[in-house]
Design a protein around this motif. Structure first.
Motif, mmCIF file in Angstrom:
data_model
loop_
_atom_site.group_PDB
_atom_site.id
_atom_site.type_symbol
_atom_site.label_atom_id
_atom_site.label_comp_id
_atom_site.label_asym_id
_atom_site.label_seq_id
_atom_site.Cartn_x
_atom_site.Cartn_y
_atom_site.Cartn_z
ATOM 1 N N ILE A 243 0.817 -1.213 0.000
ATOM 2 C CA ILE A 243 0.000 0.000 0.000
ATOM 3 C C ILE A 243 0.854 1.268 0.000
ATOM 4 N N ASN A 244 2.188 1.095 0.064
ATOM 5 C CA ASN A 244 3.049 2.262 -0.002
ATOM 6 C C ASN A 244 3.051 2.833 -1.414
ATOM 7 N N PRO A 245 3.347 4.107 -1.577
ATOM 8 C CA PRO A 245 3.425 4.685 -2.935
ATOM 9 C C PRO A 245 4.395 3.874 -3.790
ATOM 10 N N GLY A 246 3.934 3.486 -4.989
ATOM 11 C CA GLY A 246 4.728 2.652 -5.880
ATOM 12 C C GLY A 246 4.479 1.186 -5.689
ATOM 13 N N GLY A 247 3.743 0.805 -4.659
ATOM 14 C CA GLY A 247 3.430 -0.591 -4.430
ATOM 15 C C GLY A 247 2.274 -1.022 -5.314
ATOM 16 N N ALA A 249 -0.742 -1.624 -4.598
ATOM 17 C CA ALA A 249 -1.982 -0.886 -4.329
ATOM 18 C C ALA A 249 -1.658 0.516 -3.810
ATOM 19 N N GLY A 250 -0.603 1.109 -4.304
ATOM 20 C CA GLY A 250 -0.171 2.398 -3.798
ATOM 21 C C GLY A 250 -1.113 3.547 -4.106
ATOM 22 N N ASP A 251 -1.921 3.420 -5.172
ATOM 23 C CA ASP A 251 -2.848 4.504 -5.537
ATOM 24 C C ASP A 251 -4.306 4.122 -5.297
ATOM 25 N N ARG A 252 -4.544 3.301 -4.340
ATOM 26 C CA ARG A 252 -5.917 2.890 -4.017
ATOM 27 C C ARG A 252 -6.704 4.091 -3.468
ATOM 28 N N ARG A 253 -8.029 4.000 -3.549
ATOM 29 C CA ARG A 253 -8.905 5.080 -3.105
ATOM 30 C C ARG A 253 -10.039 4.511 -2.250
#
Length: 806
Positions: A243-247, A249-253
């Motif tokens: 869930i980290n940026p670049g992961g 799911a990094g851009d999940r909402r």
């Protein structure tokens, strides 16, 4: 991590579409999901039945989903949706194993659960694994195409789809390199996306707006197990910090906080089952509303049951609590902070609203304790004020100074004490309690002032009473023309003296000018009222006073010696003088004369003309109008009238009746005295006796024996006269004298005979007594005679008194 934790899994939704509420709640508690906040990820897998989904998840995430037994044949293994926790990956990762598609158990026409589970997976998952066979890529009727159509179709039912990562896992990879397979797969995916009907708002929306597409390939598990596991291990690393940026799911909402996952999943499945379009933003708000309310209720219940709060509440009910505000603020801050921690990841608007509601409920709960604390402060401050204020007054400090100093000090102390109980999160106003305290203090000061002023007034009234009562009674007792002028002079002198001291004392009590003026007037009125009361009391006893005065003047001479009515006194003149003095007393007591103008009243003359006898009184009664035939005095108000004219007339009539007896007694005594002094016969009778009794006189001279007998008879008659007190008895009249003599005559004769017999015995026995004995006998006889005389005089007095009573 413990083995039981690694291998834990539970069924979320069964094959019939029933949501396992109790199971997920227990699962969340066991894995402590609620503590994760937003730091968690959800991974789900979908694909054809018997495509090795459970096997992939168990190897990839260390779960224990049930796997198909190849030796028993190919059949449905996973029913419904299962949930497990991924072992050894950060962040906290949940894994959902979905029932496989295109299964013979449900048949070709039963695709409802397939669509529902797919929509559920897209709604709750951050990463969706799509399991597909390598040999299906590029084929028009491949098994993965219906699945992709299903995924894209249900995606349109989300009003605001969340950004989901689609990871296509190509199973049983052949020799064809992944670089060659991936473009073909992406082309097929795009064609499917373009062919799916879309709402007008998303006609031109690209696939990348809703999905991040990832493609991986894995070797066959059955043929190349070791290579499969190595590839799975490499793939596992991509899920670390997903869930980290670049992961992945990094851009999940639109992430739902972990504590609301259970409720969110339950509500999403409920909406999907009802075949309604799923509005994820509204759902997010709804989840936040329910979950934040649950958290708020939980924190409120914990606060209400908190032992520290209960002790604080109990303590403040019984008395003041030191540090009350600090303790209460700490408890409230802790409760609200715990709410913020648990609700921090929910919708901000909902979270803030529920926090405000929680704060209001908490404040409503603690407000009675706050008011109790304020009440104790107010009561304690007020009690201390009274104590210090009384001590200051007892030490002799000025009233105004003591009141102002104490009020300022204790109001400041109250303000300081209020600061100690203030609840920081509440905007509670303490001004009303402060005003109540100030009113209490002012009321106490006023009551003390009133008590002191009353005490001061009583003191000066007592002084006035002591200064006026005795002199006024003495002045009324000797009433004359100078009585009322003397009373006015006394009243003026004592009142001015009292008012002077009273005015000086009033300045110490900070009383307003009007109050001081009214109290001075009240004191003056008290003095006036005291005199008027004394005058009215004396007026009620005026008849007694008149009789006493008459008796004193009538029965005593100018030198205050008792009068003896010898016959030379002018009883009429004495009576008139005494009555005039009594009339003057009556005139003094008729009207209150405390004003100088009252001296012009001529009541004495009116009474004298109307009541005193005059030679022409009969003619006056016939020719003139009675001035006392009225109930009021001319020019005299009723408030100043003590005795009305009619009452004066009645009193005078009664006075004359009650004093007539005294006058008649004096006249009778005077007449009796005259008769007693003139007991000899008249001169002409004496001359007649001398002329007519000449022969008898010569006979007596020729025969001396007659003279001796006459002398003896004279002695006997004289003794009887003295013993019977004839003159005294006849002083009160002939009838009274005869009656008295008739009762005393025989006893007196008997007494004389007894005395003579007693005196004759010694002469018989001793015919020749010695001179000394003769003298003693003579003395004894004289003594006996005198004793008899006294005895008969006393008896005569008793008989006289008896005669008077008769």
């Amino acid at each position: 991590m413990a083995k039981s934790e690694i291998r834990f899994s539970t069924q979320l939704i069964d094959g019939d579409g029933t949501f396992n509420v109790e199971g997920i709640e227990k699962f969340m508690k066991d894995v402590k999901l609620a503590e994760c906040g937003l730091s968690y990820a959800v991974v789900s897998i979908m694909g054809p039945q018997s495509s090795g989904k459970s096997t992939l998840l168990n190897n990839l995430f260390g779960t224990d989903f049930r796997e198909m037994d190849a030796f028993k044949g190919r059949s449905q293994t996973t029913k419904g949706i299962w949930l497990a926790k991924c072992a050894g990956i950060e962040p906290f990762t949940l894994v959902m194993d979905l029932e496989g598609t295109d299964g013979r158990e449900r048949g070709e026409d039963d695709t409802a659960f397939e669509k529902q589970s797919s929509l559920f997976a897209l709604a709750v998952s951050d990463i969706v694994l799509i399991n597909m066979w390598c040999h299906d890529i590029g084929r028009e009727q491949a098994a993965n195409k219906p699945l992709l159509k299903t995924v894209f179709q249900v995606m349109m039912r989300l009003f605001s789809p969340r950004k989901t990562t689609l990871m296509f896992v190509i199973r049983d990879k052949t020799r064809t390199p992944l670089e060659n397979l991936e473009p073909v797969l992406r082309e097929d995916i795009q064609k499917i996306w373009d062919s799916v009907p879309k709402p007008q708002a998303h006609k031109e929306t690209p696939l990348s707006e809703f999905f991040n597409v990832e493609v991986v390939a894995l070797s066959s598990f059955e043929e190349k197990e070791e290579q499969f596991k190595e590839q799975v291990h490499e793939l596992r690393q991509r899920f670390v910090h997903s869930i980290n940026p670049g992961g992945l799911a990094g851009d999940r909402r639109g992430v739902v906080p972990a504590s609301g996952f259970s409720f969110s999943a339950q509500q999403i499945w409920k909406v999907i089952k009802e075949n309604k379009d799923l509005d994820l933003p509204a759902h997010k708000v709804m989840v936040a509303t329910v979950r934040c309310e649950e958290i708020a209720n939980e924190k409120y219940a914990l606060f209400a049951a908190n032992e520290d709060w209960r002790q604080l509440e109990e303590a403040v009910q019984s008395g003041p609590v030191s540090g009350f505000g600090k303790k209460l603020n700490s408890l409230l801050d802790t409760c609200l902070s715990e709410y913020d921690v648990e609700a921090t990841y929910f919708d901000e608007g909902v979270r803030t609203a529920k926090q405000k509601h929680l704060q209001e409920k908490l404040l409503q709960l603690v407000q009675p304790a706050f008011h109790s604390a304020l009440g104790h402060i107010r009561i304690g401050t007020f009690d201390k004020f009274k104590e210090v204020f009384d001590k200051a007054l007892n030490k002799g400090e000025g009233f105004s100074e003591a009141a102002n100093n104490c009020t300022g000090i204790f109001m400041a102390q109250f303000d300081e004490a209020c600061a100690d109980v203030v609840v920081e999160v509440a905007d509670w106003d303490t001004s009303k309690v402060r005003e109540k305290l100030r009113r209490d203090i002012d009321a106490h000061v006023a009551s003390v002032r009133a008590a002191k002023l009353s005490e001061l007034t009583t003191t000066y009234e007592e002084k006035l009473k002591e200064a006026l009562s005795g002199p006024i009674e003495a002045l009324f007792d000797g009433a004359n023309n100078e009585t009322w002028p003397s009373i006015r002079k006394l009243y003026k002198r004592e009142t001015e003296s009292a008012v002077s001291g009273f005015s000086a004392a009033l300045t110490r009590f900070d009383a307003d000018e009007e109050t001081q003026k009214n109290m001075i007037v009240s004191l003056e009125n008290y003095a006036r009222g005291l005199i008027e009361t004394k005058a009215r009391d004396e007026a009620c006893r005026v008849l007694i006073r008149m009789k006493e005065k008459f008796t004193t003047l009538f029965s005593h001479d100018a030198e205050s010696m008792p009068r003896i009515w010898t016959g030379s006194e002018d009883i009429r003149s004495i009576t008139k003088t005494a009555r005039y003095a009594c009339l003057k007393l009556l005139s003094v007591m008729t009207v209150i004369r405390l004003d100088d103008k009252d001296d012009t009243l001529n009541i004495e003359n009116i009474l004298a003309k109307a009541l005193l006898d005059s030679p022409n009184e009969k003619e006056k009664k016939i020719t003139t109008v009675d001035p006392l035939a009225s109930s009021t005095w001319e020019k005299v108000p009723a408030s100043k009238t003590l005795i009305t004219p009619v009452q004066c007339k009645s009193l005078w009539r009664q006075f004359k009746i009650e004093t007539e007896y005294t006058v008649s007694q004096a006249i009778a005594a005077q007449e009796a005295n005259k008769r007693g002094n003139n007991w000899l016969p008249p001169p002409w009778a004496i001359v007649a006796l001398l002329i007519l009794g000449f022969n008898e006189f010569m006979t007596l001279l020729r025969n001396p024996l007659y003279l001796i007998l006459i002398f003896i008879g004279y002695l006997l008659i004289k003794a009887l006269w003295v013993q019977l007190d004839v003159a005294g008895d006849f002083r009160h009249g002939a009838l009274a004298g005869l009656l008295s003599l008739s009762t005393k005559f025989l006893p007196t004769i008997m007494n004389l005979m007894r005395k003579l017999a007693e005196e004759g015995v010694p002469e018989t026995n001793n015919p020749q007594p010695t001179p000394s004995t003769s003298n003693q006998t003579t003395g004894s006889s004289a003594s006996s005679t005198a004793s008899s005389k006294v005895t008969f005089l006393e008896r005569g007095t008793e008989y006289t008194a008896s005669s008077k009573e008769e």
